[in-house]
Design a protein around this motif. Sequence first.
Motif, PDB file in Angstrom:
ATOM      1  N   PHE A 186       2.421  10.800   1.794  1.00  0.00           N
ATOM      2  CA  PHE A 186       2.945  10.954   3.146  1.00  0.00           C
ATOM      3  C   PHE A 186       2.095  12.016   3.824  1.00  0.00           C
ATOM      4  CE2 PHE A 186       5.379  12.831   6.504  1.00  0.00           C
ATOM      5  CZ  PHE A 186       5.971  11.733   7.111  1.00  0.00           C
ATOM      6  N   GLY A 187       1.431  11.629   4.884  1.00  0.00           N
ATOM      7  CA  GLY A 187       0.599  12.575   5.627  1.00  0.00           C
ATOM      8  C   GLY A 187       1.228  12.870   6.972  1.00  0.00           C
ATOM      9  N   GLU A 196      -2.429   3.143  -8.063  1.00  0.00           N
ATOM     10  CA  GLU A 196      -2.028   2.965  -9.458  1.00  0.00           C
ATOM     11  C   GLU A 196      -2.424   1.586  -9.987  1.00  0.00           C
ATOM     12  OE1 GLU A 196       1.001   5.925  -7.745  1.00  0.00           O
ATOM     13  OE2 GLU A 196       0.068   4.065  -7.058  1.00  0.00           O
ATOM     14  N   GLY A 197      -2.537   0.612  -9.099  1.00  0.00           N
ATOM     15  CA  GLY A 197      -2.906  -0.739  -9.487  1.00  0.00           C
ATOM     16  C   GLY A 197      -4.399  -1.018  -9.367  1.00  0.00           C
ATOM     17  N   LEU A 198      -5.135  -0.087  -8.783  1.00  0.00           N
ATOM     18  CA  LEU A 198      -6.576  -0.280  -8.613  1.00  0.00           C
ATOM     19  C   LEU A 198      -7.282  -0.202  -9.958  1.00  0.00           C
ATOM     20  CD1 LEU A 198      -8.854  -0.721  -6.565  1.00  0.00           C
ATOM     21  CD2 LEU A 198      -9.029   1.762  -6.357  1.00  0.00           C
ATOM     22  N   GLY A 199      -6.940   0.780 -10.740  1.00  0.00           N
ATOM     23  CA  GLY A 199      -7.518   0.961 -12.063  1.00  0.00           C
ATOM     24  C   GLY A 199      -7.017   2.259 -12.648  1.00  0.00           C
ATOM     25  N   HIS A 200      -7.098   2.369 -13.962  1.00  0.00           N
ATOM     26  CA  HIS A 200      -6.620   3.587 -14.619  1.00  0.00           C
ATOM     27  C   HIS A 200      -7.211   3.690 -16.011  1.00  0.00           C
ATOM     28  CE1 HIS A 200      -3.856   0.987 -16.839  1.00  0.00           C
ATOM     29  NE2 HIS A 200      -3.640   0.384 -15.688  1.00  0.00           N
ATOM     30  N   LEU A 253       7.361   0.858   3.906  1.00  0.00           N
ATOM     31  CA  LEU A 253       6.863   0.518   2.580  1.00  0.00           C
ATOM     32  C   LEU A 253       6.556   1.772   1.765  1.00  0.00           C
ATOM     33  CD1 LEU A 253       5.858  -1.520   0.463  1.00  0.00           C
ATOM     34  CD2 LEU A 253       3.686  -1.613   1.733  1.00  0.00           C
ATOM     35  N   LEU A 254       5.990   2.793   2.406  1.00  0.00           N
ATOM     36  CA  LEU A 254       5.670   4.036   1.702  1.00  0.00           C
ATOM     37  C   LEU A 254       6.898   4.620   1.020  1.00  0.00           C
ATOM     38  CD1 LEU A 254       3.699   6.343   0.985  1.00  0.00           C
ATOM     39  CD2 LEU A 254       4.381   7.423   3.140  1.00  0.00           C
ATOM     40  N   TYR A 255       8.032   4.652   1.710  1.00  0.00           N
ATOM     41  CA  TYR A 255       9.247   5.235   1.143  1.00  0.00           C
ATOM     42  C   TYR A 255       9.716   4.425  -0.065  1.00  0.00           C
ATOM     43  CZ  TYR A 255       9.572   7.887   5.532  1.00  0.00           C
ATOM     44  OH  TYR A 255       9.332   8.708   6.598  1.00  0.00           O
ATOM     45  N   GLN A 288       8.727   4.910  -7.696  1.00  0.00           N
ATOM     46  CA  GLN A 288       8.092   6.106  -8.265  1.00  0.00           C
ATOM     47  C   GLN A 288       6.568   5.983  -8.348  1.00  0.00           C
ATOM     48  OE1 GLN A 288      11.287   5.116  -9.788  1.00  0.00           O
ATOM     49  NE2 GLN A 288      11.890   6.518  -8.172  1.00  0.00           N
ATOM     50  N   LEU A 289       5.965   5.371  -7.357  1.00  0.00           N
ATOM     51  CA  LEU A 289       4.512   5.276  -7.247  1.00  0.00           C
ATOM     52  C   LEU A 289       4.071   6.331  -6.244  1.00  0.00           C
ATOM     53  CD1 LEU A 289       4.184   1.398  -7.185  1.00  0.00           C
ATOM     54  CD2 LEU A 289       3.612   2.941  -9.080  1.00  0.00           C
TER      55      LEU A 289
END
Length: 154
Positions: free
Chosen positions: A37-38, A75-79, A22-24, A31-32
């Motif tokens: 990647f850790g 990005e969807g949490l808040g901005h 999912l990360l990739y 483009q989120l």
Amino acid sequence: MGISITVNGKRHLLTVAADSPLLYVLRNDLQLNGPKFGCGEAQCGACTVMVGNDATRSCVFPVGAVGAARVTTIEGLGHGEQFHALQKAFLAEQAAQCGYCSSGMLMAAKALLERIPDPDPATIRRELAGQKCRCGAHNRIVRAIQRAAQELRG
């Protein structure tokens, strides 16, 4: 293969392999770049996002397993003017130094507060033990989560 997922409230139809992490997909296809990647082995938590109501290590979570669940990234949490209480508290408590862990830490904290609305410091430390922060902001992070919990409770 066509995969349909909802990320941050927006539906996406993607041509990706179901076993792609999912990360990739989030970073490369949508483009989120909030999820980081850790380690690539679900050990550090930098890639944590919400899948449904669960904090999920997206580096090892196959995109095909998302199903009908909604994915939420930082990005969807808040901005902007609509920061989430956690984001405001992290800013107020200066809970980020380098910031690499912050998006994963915030998403894990959101999952925690949805399960336990009034966690004590020991609970916060225990619940976020898997989220690695190398710069030593843990005490500030705990204070920020407590501050956000108080604000969310009213």
